[in-house]
Write a protein that holds these residues in place. Structure first.
Motif, PDB file in Angstrom:
ATOM      1  N   ILE A 154      17.677  36.550  68.814  1.00 36.36           N
ATOM      2  CA  ILE A 154      16.276  36.209  69.105  1.00 36.36           C
ATOM      3  C   ILE A 154      16.146  34.715  69.388  1.00 36.36           C
ATOM      4  O   ILE A 154      15.382  34.294  70.273  1.00 36.36           O
ATOM      5  N   TYR A 155      16.909  33.894  68.654  1.00 29.72           N
ATOM      6  CA  TYR A 155      16.903  32.448  68.902  1.00 29.72           C
ATOM      7  C   TYR A 155      17.422  32.140  70.302  1.00 29.72           C
ATOM      8  O   TYR A 155      16.863  31.293  71.015  1.00 29.72           O
ATOM      9  N   LEU A 156      18.481  32.837  70.710  1.00 29.38           N
ATOM     10  CA  LEU A 156      19.035  32.666  72.050  1.00 29.38           C
ATOM     11  C   LEU A 156      18.008  33.035  73.112  1.00 29.38           C
ATOM     12  O   LEU A 156      17.855  32.341  74.120  1.00 29.38           O
ATOM     13  N   TYR A 157      17.277  34.114  72.859  1.00 29.89           N
ATOM     14  CA  TYR A 157      16.227  34.546  73.785  1.00 29.89           C
ATOM     15  C   TYR A 157      15.100  33.507  73.831  1.00 29.89           C
ATOM     16  O   TYR A 157      14.589  33.178  74.914  1.00 29.89           O
TER      17      TYR A 157
ATOM     18  N   ASP B  58      12.103  29.488  76.768  1.00 30.92           N
ATOM     19  CA  ASP B  58      11.454  28.217  76.432  1.00 30.92           C
ATOM     20  C   ASP B  58      10.196  28.420  75.582  1.00 30.92           C
ATOM     21  O   ASP B  58       9.109  27.908  75.881  1.00 30.92           O
ATOM     22  N   LEU B  59      10.376  29.202  74.496  1.00 32.92           N
ATOM     23  CA  LEU B  59       9.293  29.436  73.540  1.00 32.92           C
ATOM     24  C   LEU B  59       9.793  29.131  72.133  1.00 32.92           C
ATOM     25  O   LEU B  59      11.004  29.148  71.876  1.00 32.92           O
TER      26      LEU B  59
ATOM     27  N   ALA C 230       8.407  33.716  70.720  1.00 38.29           N
ATOM     28  CA  ALA C 230       9.401  34.530  71.422  1.00 38.29           C
ATOM     29  C   ALA C 230       9.385  35.960  70.906  1.00 38.29           C
ATOM     30  O   ALA C 230       9.452  36.917  71.690  1.00 38.29           O
ATOM     31  N   ILE C 231       9.267  36.115  69.586  1.00 39.64           N
ATOM     32  CA  ILE C 231       9.193  37.462  69.004  1.00 39.64           C
ATOM     33  C   ILE C 231       7.935  38.178  69.480  1.00 39.64           C
ATOM     34  O   ILE C 231       7.981  39.355  69.860  1.00 39.64           O
ATOM     35  N   ARG C 232       6.823  37.451  69.492  1.00 37.29           N
ATOM     36  CA  ARG C 232       5.566  38.052  69.937  1.00 37.29           C
ATOM     37  C   ARG C 232       5.612  38.460  71.403  1.00 37.29           C
ATOM     38  O   ARG C 232       4.946  39.422  71.806  1.00 37.29           O
ATOM     39  N   SER C 233       6.388  37.733  72.205  1.00 39.89           N
ATOM     40  CA  SER C 233       6.449  38.018  73.640  1.00 39.89           C
ATOM     41  C   SER C 233       7.279  39.260  73.973  1.00 39.89           C
ATOM     42  O   SER C 233       7.218  39.765  75.091  1.00 39.89           O
ATOM     43  N   LEU C 234       8.047  39.733  72.990  1.00 44.54           N
ATOM     44  CA  LEU C 234       8.889  40.907  73.230  1.00 44.54           C
ATOM     45  C   LEU C 234       8.019  42.157  73.392  1.00 44.54           C
ATOM     46  O   LEU C 234       6.994  42.294  72.721  1.00 44.54           O
ATOM     47  N   PRO C 235       8.424  43.087  74.257  1.00 41.44           N
ATOM     48  CA  PRO C 235       7.691  44.362  74.378  1.00 41.44           C
ATOM     49  C   PRO C 235       7.702  45.106  73.044  1.00 41.44           C
ATOM     50  O   PRO C 235       8.655  44.965  72.256  1.00 41.44           O
TER      51      PRO C 235
END
Length: 331
Positions: free
Chosen positions: A267-270, A275-276, A281-286
């Motif tokens: 998740i950190y890599l994502y 660039d979040l 970044a977690i919230r942006s995941l489907p």
């Protein structure tokens, strides 16, 4: 009486096939070579066609089934194998179980090779859109393992039932395959779901995205060889050995890194890629992705805690035995 006749008949069948492992090994190697040759004409980012995929699935089914038979043959039908069985007092059911665990370890090694290849290639490029054909190729080949393993687990269960019948623990002899499927619906359903769902996600549902991340999912199998070795060492009576303890600690560490710590790292890599910050970044995941992550992660945490508990008990027992030994020596 019927169960004794069944066991004697089974032993005679095993003895009649004394040298079957030689052609089986040839077939095993040939199947693996054909599997590799079937993808050698592909470019790195090519997709696997349905026809090529079914060929890989067939090769996988043959490979894992034949490997299981080869391992059984090497123990049951060779002089060194029979000596090993005699030394550790192994029954036919024990041999089947050990072979099952060895095939599981081999499958895990293949997964790790696939995962390392995916991560090395896809994670060093556009991690969202770059793909390596090996991820889809092994999804087809590896899907066959789950079907094979259902049959293999049945063989182990059936052999144990016949053995228990011989010892008078149960009244019946062997178990029919359909009866096994009904009485073990949970584990059979688990295999079918994991095999089918994992296959569909990697080959179709992901839409060609996130090959780098699926490389890490393949690497979750890195702890499986140590889990298999742990079961084998226990089966041959080496549960109190130093090798068992060392393997257990390595298994614990590998399991934590590849099955628990891997998720927050990915998740950190994502997050870095899009660039979040981490939470955004977690919230942006489907939602489907979030549910899949939780479905995979929560059982890993539970199993890890069980492993920690088991490891602490083994180490505590080792320390207690060492203290008792020192007290005896002082007296």
């Amino acid at each position: 009486m019927k169960s004794k006749v069944q066991l004697i008949s089974q032993i005679k069948k095993e003895q009649k096939k004394t040298h079957m492992h030689i052609p089986l090994i040839v077939l095993l190697i040939l199947t693996l070579i054909l599997s590799v040759l079937s993808v050698t004409d592909l470019e790195w980012e090519d997709k696997i066609s349905v026809n090529r995929g079914f060929s890989l699935f067939f090769y996988g089914l043959v490979f894992f089934t034949v490997l299981y038979h080869v391992l059984n043959n090497l123990l049951l039908r060779t002089a060194s194998g029979q000596k090993f069985m005699k030394t550790y007092k192994l029954s036919i059911a024990d041999v089947y179980d050990i072979s099952n665990k060895q095939v599981s370890a081999v499958q895990a090694i293949f997964c790790c090779i696939t995962g390392i290849t995916c991560c090395t290639y896809s994670c060093t490029r556009d991690i969202m859109r770059t793909s390596h054909f090996i991820s889809e190729a092994y999804a087809w080949f590896g899907a066959a393992y789950f079907l094979y393993d259902i049959w293999s687990m049945y063989k182990v269960h059936n052999a144990k039932t016949i053995q228990a019948s011989m010892n008078g623990d149960v009244k019946k002899g062997g178990v029919k395959f359909l009866s096994y499927l009904k009485t073990h619906a949970v584990i059979v359903g688990h295999h079918i779901f994991i095999g089918a769902f994992g296959f569909l996600v990697i080959t179709y549902l992901r839409g060609g995205l996130g090959d780098c991340f699926f490389g890490f999912v393949y690497l979750m199998e890195a702890s499986t060889p140590f889990v298999s070795l742990r079961g084998i060492l226990s089966k041959i009576g080496l549960k109190s050995s130093n090798l068992y303890v060392i393997n257990g600690l390595v298994m614990l560490g590998t399991f934590f890194i590849c099955r628990v710590a891997m998720f927050p790292c990915v998740i950190y890599l994502y997050a870095r890629t899009v660039d979040l910050d981490y939470i955004s970044a977690i919230r942006s995941l489907p939602n489907g992705c979030k549910i899949s992550i939780l479905t995979l992660l929560l059982p890993q945490i539970y199993w890890f805690l069980l492993m920690v508990k088991g490891a602490s008990q083994v180490l505590k027992g080792k320390v207690t035995n060492a203290k008792k030994k020192n007290l005896k020596n002082t007296h």
